[in-house]
Enzyme design. Structure first.
Site, PDB file in Angstrom:
ATOM      1  N   ARG A 233      -7.737   5.731   4.089  1.00 27.28           N
ATOM      2  CA  ARG A 233      -6.686   4.944   4.712  1.00 27.28           C
ATOM      3  C   ARG A 233      -6.969   4.809   6.194  1.00 27.28           C
ATOM      4  O   ARG A 233      -7.331   5.791   6.865  1.00 27.28           O
ATOM      5  CB  ARG A 233      -5.312   5.591   4.488  1.00 27.28           C
ATOM      6  CG  ARG A 233      -4.728   5.304   3.108  1.00 27.28           C
ATOM      7  CD  ARG A 233      -4.399   3.839   2.956  1.00 27.28           C
ATOM      8  NE  ARG A 233      -3.854   3.453   1.666  1.00 27.28           N
ATOM      9  CZ  ARG A 233      -4.581   3.040   0.642  1.00 27.28           C
ATOM     10  NH1 ARG A 233      -5.900   3.013   0.731  1.00 27.28           N
ATOM     11  NH2 ARG A 233      -4.009   2.641  -0.472  1.00 27.28           N
ATOM     12  N   GLU A 262      -4.319  -3.989   8.943  1.00 28.60           N
ATOM     13  CA  GLU A 262      -5.106  -4.817   8.038  1.00 28.60           C
ATOM     14  C   GLU A 262      -4.364  -6.110   7.730  1.00 28.60           C
ATOM     15  O   GLU A 262      -3.153  -6.070   7.460  1.00 28.60           O
ATOM     16  CB  GLU A 262      -5.408  -4.065   6.737  1.00 28.60           C
ATOM     17  CG  GLU A 262      -6.284  -2.837   6.962  1.00 28.60           C
ATOM     18  CD  GLU A 262      -6.621  -2.088   5.686  1.00 28.60           C
ATOM     19  OE1 GLU A 262      -6.081  -2.442   4.604  1.00 28.60           O
ATOM     20  OE2 GLU A 262      -7.435  -1.154   5.751  1.00 28.60           O
ATOM     21  N   HIS A 281     -11.741  -3.342   3.306  1.00 26.52           N
ATOM     22  CA  HIS A 281     -10.925  -2.616   2.326  1.00 26.52           C
ATOM     23  C   HIS A 281     -11.289  -3.071   0.905  1.00 26.52           C
ATOM     24  O   HIS A 281     -10.423  -3.415   0.101  1.00 26.52           O
ATOM     25  CB  HIS A 281      -9.429  -2.827   2.580  1.00 26.52           C
ATOM     26  CG  HIS A 281      -8.580  -1.719   2.010  1.00 26.52           C
ATOM     27  ND1 HIS A 281      -7.396  -1.318   2.565  1.00 26.52           N
ATOM     28  CD2 HIS A 281      -8.757  -0.926   0.927  1.00 26.52           C
ATOM     29  CE1 HIS A 281      -6.870  -0.337   1.855  1.00 26.52           C
ATOM     30  NE2 HIS A 281      -7.684  -0.076   0.854  1.00 26.52           N
TER      31      HIS A 281
END
Length: 324
Positions: A233, A262, A281
């Site tokens: 994360r 993000e 990601h």
């Protein structure tokens, strides 16, 4: 008639599984925005969520919701207490993405160690002989500190051992004998482990205790010339501090799949650094990983409708006792 809303498309096999179940209807939102959510969620008994925040404002549109199925394992964008207040279980896909995320962590590690991006640019620029690149090194013989020994961290530890690395494991929730029994070295003293490790790889959830754990003090304690890998994360890492450590040369490099904000924004200092390898990601986004996560979500939803939900996939298990 149970109605399932998917916030963004998921693997077609999962949609087919849901639609094949008697009485179940499925709606896929694309795009996902305030308008489409407000229109779709009043009918929803279940939702599959990928990146959309699930908060009280969202839940206000969903009076009939019986389950939130997270397409993945991280749930820091989900207001778990709000779900629990309404007796709504939050499920994740704990076994679906461990393999692909672990492989992605190794890919970043290898790219940083072997400076793949520099060699690639050199070949494309027809600079074949002795292109100017930073020092490269073997992973074999290096020491890695695996932070977190869950499904993903455990796989990464095994892969690192297969590369002939010395593997330290830091996880205060796992008995040291369990770590030893798996063939790894428990990192009892974090500061000592950071000072020894050539690579630190993060496999922790984001929580009040772990958010910003990789800060200036943590980075200063890392071995000079070491590298950081993060496929967990983005909120684990204070990015300004990391950029400073990379710019000063205290850290050799970093491999990042996740960011504090993000999508990453133009003012993120890490984007300008040549000694960072970045992916958007996407660690879990292999063909197999996307299929496994979607099917796991579908299975959890159908299990709720059949009153047979597996407790092992539920984050807020107290709702199961309340709904019994």
């Amino acid at each position: 008639m149970p109605h399932v809303v998917c916030l963004r498309p998921v693997h077609p096999e999962a949609l087919a599984l849901l639609r094949a179940s008697p009485g179940v209807t499925v709606e896929v939102l694309d795009p996902v925005n305030e308008t489409t959510i407000a229109a779709a969620m009043p009918k929803a008994d279940a939702v599959i969520v990928r990146a959309t925040p699930i908060n009280r404002a969202f839940l206000a549109h969903a009076p009939n919701l019986r389950i939130v199925a997270r397409h993945g394992v991280g749930y820091d964008a989900v207001d778990v207490p709000a779900l629990t207040e309404r007796g709504i279980p939050l499920t994740v896909t704990p076994d679906a993405n461990a393999a692909c995320v672990a492989e992605h962590a190794m890919m970043l590690m290898l790219n940083v160690a072997r400076q793949t991006q520099y060699y690639d640019a050199a070949v494309r620029g027809l600079r074949w002989s002795n292109p100017p690149v930073p020092d490269t090194f073997d992973l074999g013989g290096k020491t890695v500190l695996v932070m977190g020994f869950g499904r993903i961290g455990g796989r990464v530890a095994r892969l690192c051992k297969a590369f002939d690395m010395k593997v330290l494991v830091r996880d205060p929730f796992i008995p040291q004998n369990t770590i030893k029994g798996a063939g790894f070295i428990p990192a009892k003293d974090l500061q000592a482990a950071l000072a020894e490790a050539d690579v630190v790889t993060l496999h922790l959830p984001s929580s009040e205790k772990t958010r910003g754990i990789v800060n200036g003090e943590f980075l200063a304690s890392m071995k000079k010339g070491s590298m950081l890998i993060n496929t967990a994360r983005g909120t684990l890492v204070e990015e300004t501090a990391l950029a400073g450590a990379l710019t000063s040369g205290h850290l050799k490099a970093a491999g990042l799949d996740v960011f504090w904000e993000e999508p990453a924004t133009a003012d993120n200092p890490l984007l300008k650094l040549p000694n960072v390898v970045m992916t958007p990601h996407s660690a879990a986004a292999t063909e197999q990983g996307l299929r496994r996560m979607a099917l796991s979500c579908a299975d959890s939803i159908l299990s709720v409708f059949a009153n047979k939900l597996d407790p092992d996939v539920v984050i807020n298990q107290e709702v199961l006792r309340g709904n019994a």
